[in-house]
Structures are given as structure tokens and as C-alpha cells.
Design a protein around this motif. Structure first.
Motif, mmCIF file in Angstrom:
data_model
loop_
_atom_site.group_PDB
_atom_site.id
_atom_site.type_symbol
_atom_site.label_atom_id
_atom_site.label_comp_id
_atom_site.label_asym_id
_atom_site.label_seq_id
_atom_site.Cartn_x
_atom_site.Cartn_y
_atom_site.Cartn_z
ATOM 1 N N ARG A 48 5.370 -4.243 6.308
ATOM 2 C CA ARG A 48 4.052 -4.690 5.886
ATOM 3 C C ARG A 48 3.023 -3.600 6.112
ATOM 4 O O ARG A 48 3.191 -2.739 6.959
ATOM 5 N N GLY A 49 1.943 -3.713 5.350
ATOM 6 C CA GLY A 49 0.728 -2.924 5.557
ATOM 7 C C GLY A 49 0.958 -1.477 5.920
ATOM 8 O O GLY A 49 1.562 -0.733 5.159
ATOM 9 N N PRO A 50 0.482 -1.078 7.094
ATOM 10 C CA PRO A 50 0.514 0.335 7.456
ATOM 11 C C PRO A 50 1.927 0.912 7.513
ATOM 12 O O PRO A 50 2.115 2.094 7.242
ATOM 13 N N PHE A 51 2.930 0.087 7.821
ATOM 14 C CA PHE A 51 4.281 0.632 7.948
ATOM 15 C C PHE A 51 4.861 0.970 6.600
ATOM 16 O O PHE A 51 5.559 1.960 6.435
ATOM 17 N N ALA A 70 3.009 1.864 4.133
ATOM 18 C CA ALA A 70 2.271 3.083 3.770
ATOM 19 C C ALA A 70 2.913 4.310 4.414
ATOM 20 O O ALA A 70 3.131 5.326 3.757
ATOM 21 N N LEU A 71 3.243 4.206 5.700
ATOM 22 C CA LEU A 71 3.840 5.352 6.400
ATOM 23 C C LEU A 71 5.198 5.699 5.818
ATOM 24 O O LEU A 71 5.537 6.877 5.656
ATOM 25 N N LEU A 115 0.824 -1.200 0.000
ATOM 26 C CA LEU A 115 0.000 0.000 0.000
ATOM 27 C C LEU A 115 0.863 1.257 0.000
ATOM 28 O O LEU A 115 1.241 1.758 1.038
#
Lengths: 404, 611, 290
Positions: free
Chosen positions: B129-132, B134-135, B77
Motif C-alpha cells: 500500500r501507499g508509500p511501499f 511507491a518505493l 502511487l
């Protein structure tokens, strides 16, 4: 599915595209940021245009034809391009007025130029708007370079005399937020300061979204700055004044380039006693000698009657003045085609001190009004009063920052 | 001479026939017809505003489609994708300004820079992964934006960069707006084609596998980082091309717009609304949202500030709550079914690959050796100086009580764990000893493994699951499919080949685990409790299957708790307890070994039996 | 030297502000495993509420802290119950988009209701500078630091000593095991999200005297809060607290010694490096790649 959506869409667009002309009305576009982060001053700017048009319509319109306004709302340059396209093609406006924001104006004027529709800029200050050799873009307000020069010159012409010293002995610092507005003005300030030989000790950019300006203030303090020139929005102005006080930094003069400095909200958030003595170069504000700016008091009355509050900043006044000058030019033009309007605009000759902003109007080949000069103002007793030049002034310039 | 003529004419005729066949497919001709509307509507309506709306649609649909390659297919993401758009825009504009280089060339320079930057960003970030992830992408976007502002001498800073208005095709700036639409539409078509090609190619399957289960993908010989990097490079290049074009369209660049977080989120939103990971989804989402947003601004924007933004936000929340699959994910299958009823040619029937060649080599020679493998987890020693040798053509059974370290041993000899000390040696096709570094390298060397806890790619069908394995030896989708069909028949999954794996019962999942591994055509097969949870008949079938596999020359090493099955199956048995090899040899001898009985049943039992 | 001490002092004060916001974000992430992109907008909602209470009831912002904590607890609990909970089984992407959508909706709702104007809360006395050995801090900043310490200590006690706190910790460690042990996980999530939002409620009361409120005020803080959370190891309140102090000091020092417009670059660079090389956070309290 996809086909259905698209067919429906096409039908919708075709419908909305069908022009509905009011008989005989002159349609003009009003392109401003009505939503998003720029909405407050975008809307304030628009009010000036709206008042000028209502006034004109009340007086019989444009050679007997009513003026009808079509609004366009743009938040970013792509939307500005879109709205300019819509205004010029779907709504088929004769001219577009705008825009307050320089980046929106840069994008929208490009569309108007290629479409051959005159674009009247009443508020954006970025110099390149009228430096691209366009034939259909005109600007009534002063540019960033004029702002910057006025600020730097005011240090020598107004601040140093008031302090009773020589301008060359003052340590000058420039601080600015780093978006288009701050970076442009500060760039011209640096150039001008070099030109006139001021002692520039610091130039510090910062983000307008900063939540802490203490490091900036400590830098200024360490450098021993006497005069601070700040180009800022509202939040960062409030922050700067509050933290300047907290850190015990007391320069001899602080001068803003409009923006946050001109707003009543800013003064209230900072406190009138802390804002006392802050200088400001901006579009003409309301505490200006009416002799130098005839019509300014009537404007305020009309504004209050229509919107129920006092004007929130000088943007409405600048837009009002610009719109009036250009509506006169449109009335004088033999028709509303681009060449006729250009001819009429080039013929405009208004002397300084005869409009509500005190500016004159005379356009150069590039479309820039050469008789627009910002005044130097100062917060005194919770009011922003004009202090320089002398004939527009309503009060004497004071020195120092903060009430004693 | 005549022969020559007929030869040179034949291929074009063949290609034409293939093209006609392709166009005859209802899915193809309806898609093309729908796409052409993007071009037809503005030409028919003939209004610059409509053209603008459609150019915007093309640009954002293209950006969203390019984003989907990373965000949807690879499941990474990115919320900072506009960094590539901005790089494309700035590179092109600066090249025009300083070198007078036409944007038609500049855009490729921009794309090259973007691809390089994407590797720089992607390589270290893909472990997140995932939100990290994205951040991290947001952080990169912010850093680039702030640097673009800070170095204003180079980029023009916040004051912006103005593209000189030189008209004509050479400069990509036009008085007649319809020309912009032609370019934007062309770019969109190219991006959709790339997206479609990836979706239906080996890379697409690999990306899906990596997105769903990284371990199982590694076991199928897929290098997770490699495929993700490929995806982000392609995506960055395409995004950059749109940035270059859009800069020419806007003729004004500023960091705020070019590196905009809001737009980065928007393009991801369009893909989400349309359907993540589908080819048509991002386009569908954009076609739906952009015109509504443009029109809403006209209707709502003037009456109340913020109303349309509010409505937009609420709609997004509602879509996530009600249509998590997006439009394409939710309605796609039904629409496809309708389209398939239209007249036209269908896809070619399935083809099955011929049986495999026999694996060459001298029976009995060592194919895999472990030397003093020690694996420590904190204070626990899971394997303690394990040294075993696997010989070509044998079936080696590994038994031991729960927690003895059998699976840990498997993880080490398939590259999923790096031993604390000791080495694993594989003998390659030429008989040279090698020690690979990563799990996917083990797989490519011919070490195929199953997982004790089954690792199916739940959203893929059975046959697609097997194809993931088959892609290790086959590059083309058709070949992989043919090979997968053969395996499906072999393991007895042919009757469920088009069922999504998440809907299978446990017995079939175990067989699928074997099938996916077999599809990699391993020379060494590691089976981790493939008979657990199977009934008597299924167990018998599995035993026969393993024998069949061995008969093709494959060496098998199996962990099993089903004693009866493993004893009858194995040529040799290794017994592990508390991380140590306590016995190995002929099955009948091993079961009589005192230490083995102790390990399984405890000392008391051994003493009581007087063994 | 004087400047350095003043800068560090200033950084600690700034850090305590980030700490209160980030502890809330950490709670939500650590327990519910959702990154709340609307966290800054919770702050914005709280600050408008503080402004309204001050305007209409004449409440001092510090007095508003109590109703703010309760109100934002309710907001957080409702968001969890009606937006996040239905999506718990869904893809991570979907959860992120749901909170991004919520953030967009809230910013624009504020614009709709309050306009783009800037509202400043009057709070007599709290902006008075306090001189300690020649260095300046504000009363409000001292209160902020004290509150941050009390908050972390209070949450620590709550988590360690109460049955509810233990249930929350169990859920955070292993959702399924907790469920088997009879913990009602859905309810724990609602409470945890509420607690995280309540921290922001406290922050809104403390920050209001320092910053005027606008619809986009949340965006000023939220990215920094993410940096802090990652630095602190994602799951740990103590990590978030220390991370906030570090970012505060880095912010202050780099603004002075490097350049004020590059301070974000400095801490975003730290953020990226931490994510890549030490995903467990600076103090090894958590696991970043999960």
C-alpha cells in the motif's frame, strides 16, 4: 477556466515570441547547462565563450557588427531540444555555441542540423556528435577517442620510460564511472589497449554516486595493478584517492581523463600531498608552457579581472580557444548563412602551438577539428603542470602516487 | 432491394444522430473546443519553439493521463512509471537499428513488452500500500536503469543510442516540426479517450471501489488484483507509446533520461496539481506547469542557478497544502456547473430496471453448509467446530453474546477468512457443491454480505455505491444504474440517491450496506447487524424489507442483537457462544434453552430463576 | 580470506553510517506514518551547516554534532508542524508529494546559495587509518560505529524509561487510544519528527569528514536508507540497525565479487524481494502492507 488559461498562455507565448532585434547586431546562441547537476562546469565553459565574445566586441565586433549573446539553459535532452528550438526560431540566432555535456549536445545538434543553423561544439567529447554525417555541426575540442588513445599511448610513451620499464610488463587497470562520459572513454581505452598490446588486468565500472569505492580498490589491489586509468567526476575522484590511501594501495601511476582530476577543488579535498603525482589527460590547463600555448597567460588575467577568481578548470580555456577560432571563421565568411559558414570553417587552417590551448585547427568533412590533442599533465606540489609532450611541458614527469 | 437499402442506411443515420446528440452536450463541445486549442495555437503562432512547447505538453499530459489510470483511479502511487516510457523508447529504437522496423510497428512491440513487464511488476507489488508501493516502483526503475547501463553492448549504455535521421512519415522523423505535433496530439487524444472510457465504465467504478475500500469491493464481487492489473496494463501500454514517440522526437536515448526518476515524479505531480483521479486533471496540470517551467527557465534560469527549481518545489508544497484536490477537484464542480448552463442537449433521464426474476430451486434444499469450521487467532479459538446448514428460502438468525464468534463465522462463509480447518460448501445453480477460494468468488457465486461496521465508498454518491454492487451482474453503466435505481427505491434510499455516502446518517448507511449487497443479486444474503442503530420505525421497515427479499427466493442468514426483531423474523435460530454452536432450532424453543439463557445472563441468573 | 575480512569490516563501517540515517527515517515512519522523501536533504542541510561552522568558527565537525542535533530537531519539528500536520488527514499521495516537493525545493535552494561547487570539511586526524591485525579502518568509522550503537541504545532507553518515550510508543501503536488516554498526539508527532531529523543532524556531523558536500549529496544516501528501513521492518529501530549492517556488508561484498556498478542492483533486488515476500521485514519486526 481551461479556455481562459490557454488564451492567456497563448497571448504570453505570442508576446515572448515577438523578436526584438537590436539593430545590426549578430545574435548567437549560448546553450549550456546553467542549472542542475552539470551547472558548475557548464557555467565554467560558458565563461570562456563570454570572454571570447567580449574580446571580439571590444575589437570592433564581427566586421563592425556587435555580437549579442542569447543564453539557453538545458538540464536534460528534452530541454536541450526545446532551447535549441527557441534559439533557432524565436531568437533567430545565426549560430549556436555550446554545450559541455555530450547528451545535451547530441540532442541539440539534431535540432540545429534540421533547422540549418550552424552548431559550434566547444567542449562535449562524445565521438558520435560529429559522426552522424551532419553538415552544420563543428567541433573544436578533442573527442573521447582522442582522450582515450592519448591516455593509453601515454602509458607506453611517458609512464613506462619514466619508470624505466617496458610498457608490456605493466599491469594496467581501467576504472570509470558509468555515465556517458566514463563509459565512452573507457570503451575506447579498452579498444586502444588491445590494439597496442597492453596487459589489461581489470575494467571496473562504478556509479559516480557511490559512497564507497573500497571494493574497487581491493579488486585493483588483488589484481596487482601498476597503472590505473580512471575516468571520473569530482566526488568519485576524491573518494578514490582518499580510500586508496586508507587501504594502502600504491600503484606506480594513476591517470585521469580530465573531469574530476582537473579541478582545484578536488586537489584541495584530497590534499595536495595525496594528489601528488596523479597524471591527467585533459583540455589544456593553465600551467602549460606559454611558448606552446601563446595567449594562455592573458586569458587567465582577463578571467581573473572579470570573475574575481582563478579559472576553475580548463573548460573555459577550451571554449575560449574554440570560440575565437570560429568567430574568426564567421568574420571570414561572406555572409552568415549556413553554406557560407561551412565554406569558411572548412578553410580554417591554424597550426598547432599558436592558440591559447596549444591546439591547431583544421576541420575534416564531418566537422571535427583534427588538430586538437590533449596534453598529459601531472599534479605536482598542488599545481597541475603539463609534462608531456616535451615542447608543451613545464616540468619533468614524476613517478608514484602521494608525497613521500 | 429497397428494404435492404433502407436497412443498411438506417444504422449510420442512427449513429450520426447519436453523435450529434453527444456533440450537442455542452460538456462535450466545450471540452473539444478547449482541446483543439492545443493544435490551433501552434499552427497560428507558427514558431518551432512554440511547437516544441506544445509537443512537450502533449507528451507529458499524455504520460500524466496514463499514469493517472494507475495512480489516480486505482490509487496505486507509482513513482517509477518512466520504466514503461523507457522500454517503449528503447524497444522502438533498437528495432529500427537492428531490423530496420518502422517505429509505427515498433511502438506496438514496445507497448506489448511494457504490458508484460507491468504484469511482472504489478502482480507481486499490488499487495503493497501507499508509500511501499511507491518505493517498490522506484526500486524497479533504478534496477532497470542500472541494467540498461551495465549491458551497454545491447542498449548502447550510458553513451546512448542515436536514432538514425531518416526523414519522412515512415520513420516518424520530420524536418517540419508541426508533424510531430499532429502525432503527439493524436496520441494525447487517444489517451484521454481511453481515460474517459475507463472513468465512465464498469472498470472505472470498480477501480474507485478498490481504491476506497478493498473489502467492500471484494464483497461486491470485484477481484482487487484483476482490476488493478487491468489498470496498470492499460497505463503501461499507453506510457510506452509515448516513450516510443518521444524517442523519435529526441532521436537520442540514454538511460539517465529514459528511466528518469525526476520525470516519473513530475508526471505524478502534474496529475496531482490538476486533480488526481479526474479525466481532465492531468492535462490541466501539465498545461499549467510545463509552459511556466519552460518560460521560467528562460527568465530565472540564466540569472540564478536553482531558482526555478526552488520555486517549483515551493509551489508543489503550497499546492499540497492549499489545493489537495488539485485544480479539477477544487474548481471542477463550479466550472462544470457553469458549462452546464450553456445551451445544448442534456444527458438522458434515468431509467429504472424491472423487478428481478424469482430465484428458482426447491425450498428446503441445502444451499450452504459449514463442516467443522475451526478458526484460530494465535491462542484464541474464535470458531470451534461449527457445522450449520442453510436451507433454501429460510431466514436463519444467528445470535450470541458479544465476542462469541458470529462475525468470524460470517467472514469464513463469505471468503474473507480462511478457516484453520473445516470447509464451507456452497451449492451452485446446478446444485453442485463448490468451495471458492477468494471473497470475490463467493460474491460471484451468489453469497452477498454486509459489514457490521459499515463500509461505504465515501466519495461516491449513494446511487454509485449501489452501482458498484450492480456491476457484478451488469456490464454496461446504464444497466447497472437502472438496477441500482430499482434497489434504491426498494430499500428507501431514492430520496438521497445523489448524496455522497460520507454525508449520510448511520441509519441510511446501514440501508446502503444492504442495498449494495442486494445489487449483486445474491441468492444467499448475509446480514451482519443491519438493525443496529436504527429507530423503531426503521427497524420495522427493515424487517419488512428482509421478508420481501426472502419472498423473491433469497435465502437469508442474519446476525442480530435486536432480539425482538430477530425472533419475529427468523424461521430458525442458531446460538453461538465462545465459538461453539450451543443451540439451534425453532425460535420459541431456543429462548427457553437453559444453556442459551446461561450464555446471555450467566449461571447465577439461571439458578436464581430456578430454570 | 584477508580480502573477505577487510570487505566485511568495511561493510560494517558503511552499515553504521546507513544505520544512523535510517534510524531517523524509521522513527518518522514508525510514529508519524509518513515516508519522508526529504530525509536526504535534511542530511545535506546539516552537512552545509557543519561546513559553515567549520569555516567561520573553526569548529571540529564532531563538536558541531551538538548544534547540528539541535538545529535539525528544530527543522524536523517545523516541517512536521507546518507541512505534515495539516496533511495528516489527507491522502497518502498528498503527504508523499509534500515531502518530494520539499526535497526539490531544498536541493535547489542549496544550488542557489552555494552553487554546484563541492565543499570539503577539514577534520584533522579523523581520516587516519587504524590498523587492527592487518585490517584497516578509519578513526572516523570507529566513531561512526560507536555513535550508531550509542544512538540506538540511547533511544531504546528513552523510549522504555521516560514518560515521553512511553507516550511516543503508545501513539505509535494506536493513535486514537493514545489520544483518549490524554496524550497530545500532535505534539508527540512534532517531537517524533524532530527526533528523526535530529538523527540526521548527528549523521551530518559524522559524515562531513568523509564526504564533501554538494546540493545532491542527500540523494546518494536516501534510496539506500529506504532499502534499509524496509529490510528492518519499517517501524523498528533495531530492525533498521541490523538492516543497515546487512546492506553495508552486501554493498561491500557485491562491489567486489559481482561488479561495482551492479551493487545497487543487488540490494534493490533484495529490497523488492523483501517487500514482496516478507513485508514485515527480515526480522519480522513490522508490518509492511499497512
Amino acid at each position: 477556466m481551461k479556455v481562459l488559461i490557454k488564451a492567456a498562455l497563448a497571448a504570453g507565448l505570442a508576446l515572448s515570441a515577438a523578436p526584438s532585434f537590436a539593430q545590426d547586431a549578430v545574435r548567437i546562441g549560448a546553450l549550456y547547462p546553467f542549472s542542475g547537476g552539470l551547472a558548475l562546469l557548464g557555467d565554467e565553459s560558458f565563461r570562456g565563450l563570454e570572454l571570447a565574445i567580449e574580446e571580439r566586441n571590444a575589437a570592433g565586433g564581427l566586421n563592425g557588427r556587435k555580437i549579442e549573446m542569447v543564453r539557453g539553459d538545458a538540464v536534460d535532452p528534452n530541454q536541450a531540444v526545446g532551447e535549441a528550438r527557441r534559439l533557432t526560431s524565436v531568437d533567430k540566432v545565426s549560430v549556436i555555441f555550446g554545450t559541455y555535456s555530450s547528451s545535451l549536445s547530441l540532442a541539440a545538434t539534431q535540432v540545429a542540423e534540421l533547422a540549418g543553423v550552424p552548431y559550434f561544439e566547444l567542449g562535449a567529447i562524445s565521438d558520435p556528435i560529429t559522426e552522424r554525417g551532419f553538415k552544420n555541426v563543428y567541433r573544436t575540442n578533442p573527442t573521447a577517442r582522442i582522450f582515450a588513445n592519448r591516455m593509453v599511448d601515454a602509458v607506453a610513451e611517458a609512464v613506462a620510460p619514466a619508470l624505466g620499464t617496458d610498457a608490456k610488463s605493466l599491469k594496467v587497470a581501467i576504472i570509470h564511472e558509468d555515465s556517458l562520459y566514463g563509459q565512452t572513454v573507457a570503451g575506447y581505452q579498452q579498444a586502444r589497449a588491445k590494439e597496442v598490446g597492453l596487459n589489461l588486468v581489470e575494467t571496473l565500472p562504478y556509479s559516480a554516486k557511490s559512497v564507497d569505492l573500497t571494493p574497487v580498490i581491493l579488486r585493483l589491489k588483488s589484481a596487482g595493478a601498476d597503472v590505473v586509468l580512471q575516468t571520473s567526476y569530482q566526488n568519485d575522484t576524491v573518494l578514490f584517492f582518499r580510500q586508496m590511501k586508507e587501504q594502502g594501495f600504491k600503484p606506480k601511476a594513476v591517470m585521469g581523463a580530465g573531469g574530476g582530476y582537473s579541478l582545484r577543488d578536488t586537489m584541495q579535498a584530497v590534499g595536495p600531498e595525496n594528489m601528488e603525482g596523479a597524471l591527467n589527460v585533459d583540455f589544456t590547463q593553465y600551467r602549460t608552457n606559454p611558448k606552446a600555448a601563446p595567449g594562455i597567460e592573458e586569458f587567465v588575467k582577463k578571467y581573473e579581472a572579470k570573475y574575481g577568481t582563478a579559472p576553475r578548470s580548463g573548460h573555459s580555456l577550451a571554449n575560449y580557444m574554440g570560440a575565437k577560432v570560429l568567430l574568426d571563421a564567421m568574420a571570414a565568411a561572406k555572409d552568415l548563412t549556413a553554406p557560407a559558414i561551412r565554406e569558411a570553417v572548412m578553410a580554417v587552417d591554424v597550426t598547432e602551438g599558436t592558440t591559447a590551448t596549444g591546439w591547431g585547427a583544421k576541420f575534416n568533412e564531418a566537422g571535427q577539428n583534427e588538430r586538437a590533442t590533449p596534453f598529459l599533465m601531472q599534479w605536482q606540489g598542488g599545481e597541475l603542470v603539463t609534462v608531456f609532450p616535451a615542447d608543451a611541458a613545464v616540468a619533468e614527469i614524476k613517478t608514484g602516487i602521494g608525497a613521500e | 432491394m429497397t428494404v435492404r437499402v433502407s436497412l443498411s442506411e438506417a444504422p449510420p443515420a442512427g449513429r450520426l444522430a447519436a453523435l450529434m446528440a453527444w456533440l450537442g452536450n455542452p460538456r462535450v463541445y466545450t471540452s473539444l473546443a478547449a482541446l483543439s486549442l492545443i493544435l490551433v495555437i501552434p499552427i497560428v503562432v507558427d514558431s518551432p519553439f512554440i511547437v516544441h512547447v506544445f509537443v512537450t505538453i502533449c507528451v507529458f499530459a499524455g504520460l500524466s493521463t496514463a499514469w493517472n489510470i494507475v495512480g489516480g483511479y486505482a490509487g496505486q502511487l507509482s513513482l517509477g512509471h518512466m520504466v514503461f516510457y523507457g522500454i517503449g523508447a528503447y524497444t522502438t529504437a533498437l528495432l529500427i537499428q537492428h531490423f530496420g522496423l518502422t517505429p509505427w510497428l515498433g511502438m506496438w512491440v514496445g507497448a506489448a513488452v511494457s504490458v508484460a513487464v507491468s504484469v511482472f511488476i504489478g502482480y507481486p507489488c499490488f499487495r503493497l500500500r501507499g508509500p511501499f508501493f511507491a518505493l517498490a516502483t522506484i526500486a524497479f526503475l533504478e534496477v532497470v536503469r542500472l541494467l540498461a547501463i551495465h549491458f551497454h553492448g545491447f542498449t548502447g549504455g550510458s553513451a546512448g543510442l542515436i536514432v538514425p535521421l531518416k526523414l519522412g512519415w515512415a520513420w516518424m522523423i520530420f524536418q517540419d516540426k508541426i508533424n510531430y505535433l499532429y502525432i503527439a496530439f493524436g496520441l494525447l487524444l487517444a489517451t484521454l479517450a481511453v481515460s474517459y472510457a475507463i472513468r465512465t465504465s464498469r472498470l472505472g467504478y470498480c477501480l474507485t471501489a478498490v481504491r476506497e475500500r478493498e473489502d467492500a469491493a471484494s464483497a461486491a464481487g470485484i477481484s482487487n488484483t484483476d482490476v488493478k492489473l487491468k489498470a496498470v496494463m492499460i497505463s503501461a501500454g499507453l506510457t510506452s507509446l509515448f516513450g516510443s514517440f518521444h524517442a523519435m522526437y529526441l532521436t537520442f536515448l540514454e538511460p539517465e533520461t529514459m528511466f528518469s526518476l525526476a520525470n516519473s515524479v513530475s508526471i505524478a505531480m502534474f496529475a496531482l496539481i490538476g486533480g488526481l483521479g479526474t479525466v481532465a486533471g492531468p492535462l490541466l496540470g501539465t498545461v499549467l506547469v510545463v509552459p511556466i517551467a519552460e518560460l521560467a527557465r528562460g527568465w530565472l534560469g540564466a540569472s540564478a542557478n536553482g531558482l526555478h527549481g526552488f520555486v517549483y518545489g515551493v509551489v508543489l508544497v503550497l499546492i499540497t497544502l492549499t489545493l489537495p484536490g488539485g485544480l479539477a477537484g477544487t474548481f471542477g464542480p463550479r466550472v462544470t456547473a457553469l458549462i452546464d448552463r450553456l445551451p445544448g442537449r442534456r444527458v438522458a433521464p434515468d431509467r429504472e430496471a424491472p423487478a428481478l426474476r424469482h430465484i428458482e430451486g426447491t425450498p428446503g434444499e441445502p444451499v450452504l453448509e459449514t463442516r467443522d469450521l475451526v478458526m484460530k487467532f494465535g491462542g484464541l479459538t474464535a470458531t470451534d467446530h461449527v457445522s450449520i446448514t442453510l436451507r433454501r428460502g429460510e431466514i436463519l438468525g444467528v445470535i450470541g453474546p458479544n465476542g462469541a464468534g458470529k462475525t468470524t463465522l460470517f467472514n469464513q462463509i463469505s471468503g474473507f477468512l480462511k478457516p484453520t480447518s473445516g470447509t464451507v460448501v456452497i451449492y451452485d445453480a446446478e446444485g453442485r457443491p463448490v468451495t471458492p477460494a477468494r471473497a470475490d468468488e463467493y460474491a460471484r457465486l451468489g453469497v452477498g454480505r454486509t459489514f457490521q461496521i459499515v463500509q461505504p465508498f465515501g466519495k461516491l454518491t449513494v446511487i454509485e455505491n449501489i452501482m458498484i454492487g450492480a456491476f457484478m451482474r451488469h456490464t454496461s453503466v446504464d444497466d447497472a444504474r437502472a438496477a441500482a435505481l430499482r434497489i434504491a427505491r426498494l430499500v428507501g434510499l431514492l430520496h438521497v440517491k445523489d448524496v455522497e455516502a460520507r454525508n449520510l446518517p448511520i441509519g441510511d448507511l446501514k440501508r446502503l450496506e444492504v442495498a449494495r449487497t442486494l445489487a449483486t443479486e445474491p441468492s444467499i444474503l448475509l446480514l451482519d447487524e443491519v438493525m443496529a442503530g436504527q429507530n423503531q420505525t426503521d427497524t420495522q421497515k427493515m424487517v419488512e424489507l428482509i421478508r420481501t427479499i426472502r419472498d423473491t427466493g433469497v435465502t437469508v442468514i442474519a446476525i442480530e442483537h435486536n432480539m425482538q426483531a430477530i425472533m419475529s423474523l427468523s424461521d430458525r435460530i442458531v446460538v453461538i457462544d465462545s465459538g461453539k454452536v450451543i443451540a439451534q432450532g425453532d425460535p420459541r424453543e431456543v429462548v427457553r434453552n437453559r444453556r442459551v439463557i446461561e450464555a446471555y445472563l450467566g449461571e447465577d441468573f439461571v439458578d436464581a430463576q430456578g430454570l | 580470506m584477508d580480502v573477505l575480512v577487510q570487505l566485511i569490516l568495511n561493510g560494517i563501517m558503511l552499515g553504521s553510517m546507513y544505520a544512523i540515517i535510517s534510524v531517523g527515517l524509521t522513527l518518522i515512519f514508525g510514529i508519524v506514518r509518513v515516508v519522508n522523501f526529504a530525509h536526504g536533504e535534511f542530511l545535506m542541510v546539516g552537512m552545509y551547516a557543519v561546513y559553515l561552522l567549520s569555516l567561520h568558527l573553526g569548529l571540529h565537525p564532531y563538536v558541531s554534532a551538538v548544534p547540528m542535533v539541535l538545529m535539525l530537531f528544530a527543522v524536523g519539528a517545523l516541517v512536521q508542524r507546518f507541512i505534515i500536520q495539516p496533511l495528516l488527514g489527507a491522502d497518502e499521495h498528498i503527504q508523499i508529494f509534500a515531502t518530494v516537493g520539499l526535497s526539490t525545493a531544498l536541493i535547489n535552494l542549496a544550488l542557489l546559495v552555494f552553487g554546484a561547487d563541492l565543499y570539503s570539511v577539514q577534520a584533522p586526524g579523523v581520516r587516519q587509518p587504524l590498523s587492527i591485525g592487518g585490517y584497516t579502518v578509519l578513526h572516523a568509522q570507529v566513531v561512526m560505529l560507536a555513535s550508531a550503537l550509542v544512538l540506538v541504545a540511547g533511544l531504546h532507553l528513552f523510549m522504555q524509561r521516560t514518560p515521553l518515550g512511553r507516550a511516543i510508543r503508545a501513539t505509535a501503536q494506536n493513535r486514537n487510544a493514545a489520544q483518549l488516554m490524554g496524550v497530545r498526539v500532535d505534539r508527540i508527532y512534532v517531537i517524533a519528527f524532530g527526533l528523526g531529523a535530529a538523527c540526521v543532524g548527528l549523521a551530518s556531523a559524522l559524515i562531513s569528514p568523509l564526504f564533501p558536500v554538494t546540493p545532491t549529496i542527500g540523494t546518494y544516501f536516501v534510496l539506500t536508507a529506504f532499502v534499509v528501513v524496509v529490510l528492518g521492518g519499517m517501524r523498528s529501530m533495531y530492525g533498521a540497525f541490523l538492516g543497515a549492517m546487512i546492506i553495508g556488508i552486501v554493498d561491500s561484498l557485491s562491489g567486489y565479487y559481482i561488479a561495482p556498478d551492479l551493487k545497487e542492483v543487488v540490494y534493490f533486488a533484495i529490497f523488492i524481494l523483501i517487500l514482496i515476500f516478507k513485508p514485515t521485514g527480515l526480522f519480522g519486526f513490522g508490518r509492511g502492507t499497512e
